[in-house]
Scaffold this motif. Sequence first.
Motif, PDB file in Angstrom:
ATOM      1  N   LYS A  34      11.782  -8.301  -9.046  1.00 48.22           N
ATOM      2  CA  LYS A  34      10.376  -8.190  -8.624  1.00 48.22           C
ATOM      3  C   LYS A  34      10.202  -7.001  -7.673  1.00 48.22           C
ATOM      4  CE  LYS A  34       9.629 -13.137  -9.245  1.00 48.22           C
ATOM      5  NZ  LYS A  34       9.720 -13.018 -10.642  1.00 48.22           N
ATOM      6  N   THR A  35      11.039  -5.973  -7.879  1.00 51.43           N
ATOM      7  CA  THR A  35      11.031  -4.801  -7.014  1.00 51.43           C
ATOM      8  C   THR A  35       9.834  -3.909  -7.321  1.00 51.43           C
ATOM      9  OG1 THR A  35      13.432  -4.832  -6.970  1.00 51.43           O
ATOM     10  CG2 THR A  35      12.369  -2.807  -6.235  1.00 51.43           C
ATOM     11  N   GLU A  36       9.126  -3.532  -6.277  1.00 54.88           N
ATOM     12  CA  GLU A  36       8.006  -2.590  -6.378  1.00 54.88           C
ATOM     13  C   GLU A  36       8.000  -1.768  -5.095  1.00 54.88           C
ATOM     14  OE1 GLU A  36       3.125  -2.536  -6.558  1.00 54.88           O
ATOM     15  OE2 GLU A  36       4.163  -4.464  -6.485  1.00 54.88           O
ATOM     16  N   THR A  37       8.106  -0.438  -5.246  1.00 60.13           N
ATOM     17  CA  THR A  37       8.148   0.437  -4.077  1.00 60.13           C
ATOM     18  C   THR A  37       7.242   1.647  -4.284  1.00 60.13           C
ATOM     19  OG1 THR A  37      10.074   1.623  -4.935  1.00 60.13           O
ATOM     20  CG2 THR A  37      10.509  -0.224  -3.441  1.00 60.13           C
ATOM     21  N   ILE A  38       6.915   2.298  -3.175  1.00 60.14           N
ATOM     22  CA  ILE A  38       6.028   3.452  -3.198  1.00 60.14           C
ATOM     23  C   ILE A  38       6.495   4.477  -2.160  1.00 60.14           C
ATOM     24  CG2 ILE A  38       4.385   2.504  -1.525  1.00 60.14           C
ATOM     25  CD1 ILE A  38       2.149   3.581  -3.461  1.00 60.14           C
ATOM     26  N   SER A  39       6.279   5.738  -2.479  1.00 61.94           N
ATOM     27  CA  SER A  39       6.595   6.821  -1.551  1.00 61.94           C
ATOM     28  C   SER A  39       5.419   7.790  -1.559  1.00 61.94           C
ATOM     29  CB  SER A  39       7.881   7.538  -1.976  1.00 61.94           C
ATOM     30  OG  SER A  39       8.224   8.541  -1.040  1.00 61.94           O
ATOM     31  N   SER A  40       4.710   7.845  -0.456  1.00 59.75           N
ATOM     32  CA  SER A  40       3.489   8.657  -0.372  1.00 59.75           C
ATOM     33  C   SER A  40       3.806  10.095   0.040  1.00 59.75           C
ATOM     34  CB  SER A  40       2.533   8.036   0.648  1.00 59.75           C
ATOM     35  OG  SER A  40       1.371   8.829   0.772  1.00 59.75           O
ATOM     36  N   PHE A  41       3.150  11.032  -0.633  1.00 55.81           N
ATOM     37  CA  PHE A  41       3.254  12.443  -0.270  1.00 55.81           C
ATOM     38  C   PHE A  41       1.967  12.970   0.357  1.00 55.81           C
ATOM     39  CE2 PHE A  41       6.872  12.221  -3.025  1.00 55.81           C
ATOM     40  CZ  PHE A  41       7.725  13.220  -2.594  1.00 55.81           C
ATOM     41  N   PHE A  42       0.827  12.337   0.028  1.00 54.68           N
ATOM     42  CA  PHE A  42      -0.447  12.830   0.554  1.00 54.68           C
ATOM     43  C   PHE A  42      -1.494  11.726   0.477  1.00 54.68           C
ATOM     44  CE2 PHE A  42      -4.711  14.509  -0.222  1.00 54.68           C
ATOM     45  CZ  PHE A  42      -4.875  15.324   0.878  1.00 54.68           C
ATOM     46  N   GLU A  43      -2.320  11.657   1.513  1.00 56.24           N
ATOM     47  CA  GLU A  43      -3.512  10.814   1.494  1.00 56.24           C
ATOM     48  C   GLU A  43      -4.607  11.581   2.213  1.00 56.24           C
ATOM     49  OE1 GLU A  43      -4.879   6.463   3.000  1.00 56.24           O
ATOM     50  OE2 GLU A  43      -2.972   6.604   1.937  1.00 56.24           O
ATOM     51  N   SER A  44      -5.769  11.692   1.566  1.00 53.54           N
ATOM     52  CA  SER A  44      -6.870  12.432   2.182  1.00 53.54           C
ATOM     53  C   SER A  44      -7.380  11.688   3.411  1.00 53.54           C
ATOM     54  CB  SER A  44      -8.008  12.646   1.178  1.00 53.54           C
ATOM     55  OG  SER A  44      -8.551  11.413   0.767  1.00 53.54           O
ATOM     56  N   ARG A  45      -8.033  12.410   4.304  1.00 53.85           N
ATOM     57  CA  ARG A  45      -8.535  11.804   5.547  1.00 53.85           C
ATOM     58  C   ARG A  45      -9.452  10.628   5.287  1.00 53.85           C
ATOM     59  NH1 ARG A  45      -9.544  17.524   8.349  1.00 53.85           N
ATOM     60  NH2 ARG A  45      -7.368  17.936   8.865  1.00 53.85           N
ATOM     61  N   ASP A  46     -10.256  10.731   4.212  1.00 54.99           N
ATOM     62  CA  ASP A  46     -11.175   9.642   3.888  1.00 54.99           C
ATOM     63  C   ASP A  46     -10.510   8.564   3.031  1.00 54.99           C
ATOM     64  OD1 ASP A  46     -10.991  10.857   1.405  1.00 54.99           O
ATOM     65  OD2 ASP A  46     -13.110  11.411   1.299  1.00 54.99           O
ATOM     66  N   GLU A  47      -9.208   8.725   2.761  1.00 53.89           N
ATOM     67  CA  GLU A  47      -8.402   7.768   2.000  1.00 53.89           C
ATOM     68  C   GLU A  47      -8.868   7.594   0.559  1.00 53.89           C
ATOM     69  OE1 GLU A  47      -8.075   4.169   4.300  1.00 53.89           O
ATOM     70  OE2 GLU A  47      -6.985   5.186   5.907  1.00 53.89           O
ATOM     71  N   LYS A  48      -9.614   8.559   0.027  1.00 56.83           N
ATOM     72  CA  LYS A  48     -10.087   8.459  -1.352  1.00 56.83           C
ATOM     73  C   LYS A  48      -9.139   9.095  -2.363  1.00 56.83           C
ATOM     74  CE  LYS A  48     -14.922   7.864  -0.317  1.00 56.83           C
ATOM     75  NZ  LYS A  48     -16.293   8.257  -0.602  1.00 56.83           N
ATOM     76  N   ILE A  49      -8.239   9.961  -1.884  1.00 55.08           N
ATOM     77  CA  ILE A  49      -7.264  10.612  -2.753  1.00 55.08           C
ATOM     78  C   ILE A  49      -5.871  10.296  -2.217  1.00 55.08           C
ATOM     79  CG2 ILE A  49      -6.364  12.809  -3.658  1.00 55.08           C
ATOM     80  CD1 ILE A  49      -9.159  12.313  -4.665  1.00 55.08           C
ATOM     81  N   SER A  50      -4.981   9.880  -3.113  1.00 53.88           N
ATOM     82  CA  SER A  50      -3.590   9.668  -2.700  1.00 53.88           C
ATOM     83  C   SER A  50      -2.662  10.151  -3.803  1.00 53.88           C
ATOM     84  CB  SER A  50      -3.317   8.203  -2.349  1.00 53.88           C
ATOM     85  OG  SER A  50      -3.560   7.371  -3.459  1.00 53.88           O
ATOM     86  N   VAL A  51      -1.494  10.633  -3.380  1.00 56.96           N
ATOM     87  CA  VAL A  51      -0.520  11.220  -4.287  1.00 56.96           C
ATOM     88  C   VAL A  51       0.865  10.736  -3.874  1.00 56.96           C
ATOM     89  CG1 VAL A  51       0.483  13.396  -5.107  1.00 56.96           C
ATOM     90  CG2 VAL A  51      -1.955  13.287  -4.566  1.00 56.96           C
ATOM     91  N   GLY A  52       1.688  10.387  -4.841  1.00 59.06           N
ATOM     92  CA  GLY A  52       3.036   9.958  -4.511  1.00 59.06           C
ATOM     93  C   GLY A  52       3.835   9.544  -5.721  1.00 59.06           C
ATOM     94  N   VAL A  53       4.881   8.756  -5.442  1.00 58.16           N
ATOM     95  CA  VAL A  53       5.769   8.209  -6.462  1.00 58.16           C
ATOM     96  C   VAL A  53       5.740   6.690  -6.314  1.00 58.16           C
ATOM     97  CG1 VAL A  53       8.129   8.153  -7.359  1.00 58.16           C
ATOM     98  CG2 VAL A  53       7.271  10.234  -6.287  1.00 58.16           C
ATOM     99  N   TRP A  54       5.637   6.003  -7.445  1.00 60.54           N
ATOM    100  CA  TRP A  54       5.606   4.543  -7.458  1.00 60.54           C
ATOM    101  C   TRP A  54       6.657   4.065  -8.443  1.00 60.54           C
ATOM    102  CZ3 TRP A  54       3.777   0.960 -11.312  1.00 60.54           C
ATOM    103  CH2 TRP A  54       3.500  -0.342 -10.841  1.00 60.54           C
ATOM    104  N   GLU A  55       7.362   3.001  -8.079  1.00 62.24           N
ATOM    105  CA  GLU A  55       8.359   2.423  -8.980  1.00 62.24           C
ATOM    106  C   GLU A  55       8.159   0.922  -9.033  1.00 62.24           C
ATOM    107  OE1 GLU A  55      12.576   3.820  -9.660  1.00 62.24           O
ATOM    108  OE2 GLU A  55      12.907   2.050  -8.383  1.00 62.24           O
ATOM    109  N   CYS A  56       8.293   0.367 -10.263  1.00 58.95           N
ATOM    110  CA  CYS A  56       8.055  -1.062 -10.422  1.00 58.95           C
ATOM    111  C   CYS A  56       8.924  -1.626 -11.544  1.00 58.95           C
ATOM    112  CB  CYS A  56       6.579  -1.307 -10.730  1.00 58.95           C
ATOM    113  SG  CYS A  56       6.110  -3.051 -10.724  1.00 58.95           S
ATOM    114  N   ALA A  57       9.451  -2.827 -11.294  1.00 64.47           N
ATOM    115  CA  ALA A  57      10.229  -3.571 -12.281  1.00 64.47           C
ATOM    116  C   ALA A  57       9.304  -4.033 -13.413  1.00 64.47           C
ATOM    117  CB  ALA A  57      10.891  -4.762 -11.601  1.00 64.47           C
TER     118      ALA A  57
END
Length: 120
Positions: free
Chosen positions: A33-56
């Motif tokens: 049930k592994t689910e992880t995330i690694s964020s590279f960017f989030e806009s100040r208004d939190e409307k844009i986000s960029v990263g890597v996500w991994e899920c079983a």
Amino acid sequence: MQKPIRLLPEGNPKTGFVPSSLVAESDFTTKDKTETISSFFESRDEKISVGVWECAPCREVIEAYPVDEMMTVLSGSVTLIDAGGSTQTFTGGDTFFIAKGTPCTWEITQTLRKFYMIAA
């Protein structure tokens, strides 16, 4: 001054991967049930986000996809089933987009790692 950001499949070296909880525990289809995330960017208004996500492996029925999201599969496999029953499978190197509001079934058949860009 903002600089270009290089996304790394191994995640953000400054922050690493942290637990994520986007998938309900009952939607996982294996004991993993592994689910992880690694964020590279989030806009100040939190409307844009960029990263890597991994899920079983898991299977989620999504009545309306909650965000606009572009993804590139780094490893693993995900199959999307649209409201009409058509399927598309995406594997390593595939890039795809899901528009906010799209009904679909999201089925990860092999642990998925992806780059994502979300517009909320």
